[in-house]
Design a protein around this motif. Structure first.
Motif, PDB file in Angstrom:
ATOM      1  N   GLY A   1       0.786  -1.226   0.000  1.00  0.00           N
ATOM      2  CA  GLY A   1       0.000   0.000   0.000  1.00  0.00           C
ATOM      3  C   GLY A   1       0.819   1.277   0.000  1.00  0.00           C
ATOM      4  N   ALA A   2       2.102   1.170   0.296  1.00  0.00           N
ATOM      5  CA  ALA A   2       2.960   2.361   0.294  1.00  0.00           C
ATOM      6  C   ALA A   2       3.194   2.810  -1.148  1.00  0.00           C
ATOM      7  N   ARG A   3       3.399   4.108  -1.319  1.00  0.00           N
ATOM      8  CA  ARG A   3       3.656   4.671  -2.650  1.00  0.00           C
ATOM      9  C   ARG A   3       5.090   5.187  -2.705  1.00  0.00           C
ATOM     10  N   TYR A   4       5.734   4.884  -3.820  1.00  0.00           N
ATOM     11  CA  TYR A   4       7.105   5.342  -4.044  1.00  0.00           C
ATOM     12  C   TYR A   4       7.222   5.840  -5.466  1.00  0.00           C
ATOM     13  N   LYS A   5       8.166   6.719  -5.696  1.00  0.00           N
ATOM     14  CA  LYS A   5       8.440   7.166  -7.057  1.00  0.00           C
ATOM     15  C   LYS A   5       9.166   6.035  -7.789  1.00  0.00           C
ATOM     16  N   ALA A   6       8.872   5.908  -9.067  1.00  0.00           N
ATOM     17  CA  ALA A   6       9.486   4.854  -9.877  1.00  0.00           C
ATOM     18  C   ALA A   6      11.003   4.912  -9.772  1.00  0.00           C
ATOM     19  N   ARG A   7      11.581   6.097  -9.784  1.00  0.00           N
ATOM     20  CA  ARG A   7      13.051   6.218  -9.734  1.00  0.00           C
ATOM     21  C   ARG A   7      13.616   5.625  -8.457  1.00  0.00           C
ATOM     22  N   ASP A   8      12.914   5.786  -7.326  1.00  0.00           N
ATOM     23  CA  ASP A   8      13.394   5.237  -6.069  1.00  0.00           C
ATOM     24  C   ASP A   8      13.366   3.708  -6.081  1.00  0.00           C
ATOM     25  N   LEU A   9      12.336   3.142  -6.711  1.00  0.00           N
ATOM     26  CA  LEU A   9      12.258   1.688  -6.823  1.00  0.00           C
ATOM     27  C   LEU A   9      13.328   1.153  -7.782  1.00  0.00           C
ATOM     28  N   MET A  10      13.608   1.901  -8.845  1.00  0.00           N
ATOM     29  CA  MET A  10      14.659   1.491  -9.771  1.00  0.00           C
ATOM     30  C   MET A  10      16.013   1.457  -9.074  1.00  0.00           C
ATOM     31  N   VAL A  11      16.289   2.467  -8.293  1.00  0.00           N
ATOM     32  CA  VAL A  11      17.557   2.506  -7.539  1.00  0.00           C
ATOM     33  C   VAL A  11      17.624   1.337  -6.570  1.00  0.00           C
ATOM     34  N   ALA A  12      16.544   1.075  -5.859  1.00  0.00           N
ATOM     35  CA  ALA A  12      16.525  -0.041  -4.904  1.00  0.00           C
ATOM     36  C   ALA A  12      16.735  -1.372  -5.615  1.00  0.00           C
ATOM     37  N   ALA A  13      16.122  -1.543  -6.779  1.00  0.00           N
ATOM     38  CA  ALA A  13      16.252  -2.798  -7.518  1.00  0.00           C
ATOM     39  C   ALA A  13      17.687  -3.014  -7.987  1.00  0.00           C
ATOM     40  N   VAL A  14      18.362  -1.952  -8.382  1.00  0.00           N
ATOM     41  CA  VAL A  14      19.720  -2.074  -8.910  1.00  0.00           C
ATOM     42  C   VAL A  14      20.764  -2.116  -7.791  1.00  0.00           C
ATOM     43  N   VAL A  15      20.678  -1.190  -6.860  1.00  0.00           N
ATOM     44  CA  VAL A  15      21.714  -1.060  -5.836  1.00  0.00           C
ATOM     45  C   VAL A  15      21.594  -2.129  -4.754  1.00  0.00           C
ATOM     46  N   ALA A  16      20.394  -2.404  -4.308  1.00  0.00           N
ATOM     47  CA  ALA A  16      20.200  -3.334  -3.191  1.00  0.00           C
ATOM     48  C   ALA A  16      19.673  -4.695  -3.634  1.00  0.00           C
ATOM     49  N   SER A  17      19.596  -4.926  -4.942  1.00  0.00           N
ATOM     50  CA  SER A  17      19.004  -6.175  -5.461  1.00  0.00           C
ATOM     51  C   SER A  17      17.655  -6.449  -4.814  1.00  0.00           C
ATOM     52  N   SER A  18      16.856  -5.413  -4.723  1.00  0.00           N
ATOM     53  CA  SER A  18      15.556  -5.468  -4.044  1.00  0.00           C
ATOM     54  C   SER A  18      14.499  -6.113  -4.924  1.00  0.00           C
ATOM     55  N   ASN A  19      14.142  -7.356  -4.610  1.00  0.00           N
ATOM     56  CA  ASN A  19      13.122  -8.067  -5.393  1.00  0.00           C
ATOM     57  C   ASN A  19      11.754  -7.420  -5.255  1.00  0.00           C
ATOM     58  N   ASP A  20      11.446  -6.888  -4.074  1.00  0.00           N
ATOM     59  CA  ASP A  20      10.138  -6.253  -3.906  1.00  0.00           C
ATOM     60  C   ASP A  20      10.014  -5.039  -4.813  1.00  0.00           C
ATOM     61  N   ALA A  21      11.089  -4.291  -4.975  1.00  0.00           N
ATOM     62  CA  ALA A  21      11.067  -3.139  -5.878  1.00  0.00           C
ATOM     63  C   ALA A  21      10.903  -3.597  -7.325  1.00  0.00           C
ATOM     64  N   ALA A  22      11.595  -4.657  -7.711  1.00  0.00           N
ATOM     65  CA  ALA A  22      11.503  -5.158  -9.084  1.00  0.00           C
ATOM     66  C   ALA A  22      10.097  -5.656  -9.399  1.00  0.00           C
ATOM     67  N   VAL A  23       9.464  -6.345  -8.465  1.00  0.00           N
ATOM     68  CA  VAL A  23       8.089  -6.822  -8.681  1.00  0.00           C
ATOM     69  C   VAL A  23       7.142  -5.636  -8.818  1.00  0.00           C
ATOM     70  N   ALA A  24       7.287  -4.639  -7.965  1.00  0.00           N
ATOM     71  CA  ALA A  24       6.429  -3.447  -8.032  1.00  0.00           C
ATOM     72  C   ALA A  24       6.592  -2.741  -9.378  1.00  0.00           C
ATOM     73  N   LEU A  25       7.822  -2.644  -9.874  1.00  0.00           N
ATOM     74  CA  LEU A  25       8.050  -2.018 -11.181  1.00  0.00           C
ATOM     75  C   LEU A  25       7.415  -2.834 -12.300  1.00  0.00           C
ATOM     76  N   ALA A  26       7.569  -4.149 -12.261  1.00  0.00           N
ATOM     77  CA  ALA A  26       6.966  -5.010 -13.279  1.00  0.00           C
ATOM     78  C   ALA A  26       5.453  -4.856 -13.290  1.00  0.00           C
ATOM     79  N   GLU A  27       4.858  -4.791 -12.112  1.00  0.00           N
ATOM     80  CA  GLU A  27       3.402  -4.607 -12.025  1.00  0.00           C
ATOM     81  C   GLU A  27       2.983  -3.248 -12.550  1.00  0.00           C
ATOM     82  N   ALA A  28       3.784  -2.224 -12.284  1.00  0.00           N
ATOM     83  CA  ALA A  28       3.459  -0.879 -12.770  1.00  0.00           C
ATOM     84  C   ALA A  28       3.540  -0.808 -14.291  1.00  0.00           C
TER      85      ALA A  28
END
Length: 72
Positions: free
Chosen positions: A35-62
């Motif tokens: 339910g939290a909202r984040y800017k796409a750029r912040d999720l992209m950074v998290a997916a690349v820098v921290a290997s954040s799977n939750d960010a990658a799934v959220a981006l794919a869904e978006a």
């Protein structure tokens, strides 16, 4: 790959809502809550820098509406 596609399909400042599926992703490192909202750029950074799977799934869904549709 997810981030590259997201970079081409989402605006940097686009708001992305974290789904339950994204929040429950295995090996998540971003700690994003459903339910939290984040800017796409912040999720992209998290997916690349921290290997954040939750960010990658959220981006794919978006981008495609679901992780499965994104993979097609």
């Amino acid at each position: 790959m997810t981030v590259l596609v997201a970079m081409n399909r989402l605006r940097w400042d686009e708001s992305v809502v974290i789904s339950q599926k994204a929040a429950d992703s295995p090996s998540s490192r971003g700690g994003f809550s459903r339910g939290a909202r984040y800017k796409a750029r912040d999720l992209m950074v998290a997916a690349v820098v921290a290997s954040s799977n939750d960010a990658a799934v959220a981006l794919a869904e978006a981008v495609a509406g679901s992780e499965d549709k994104f993979a097609e």
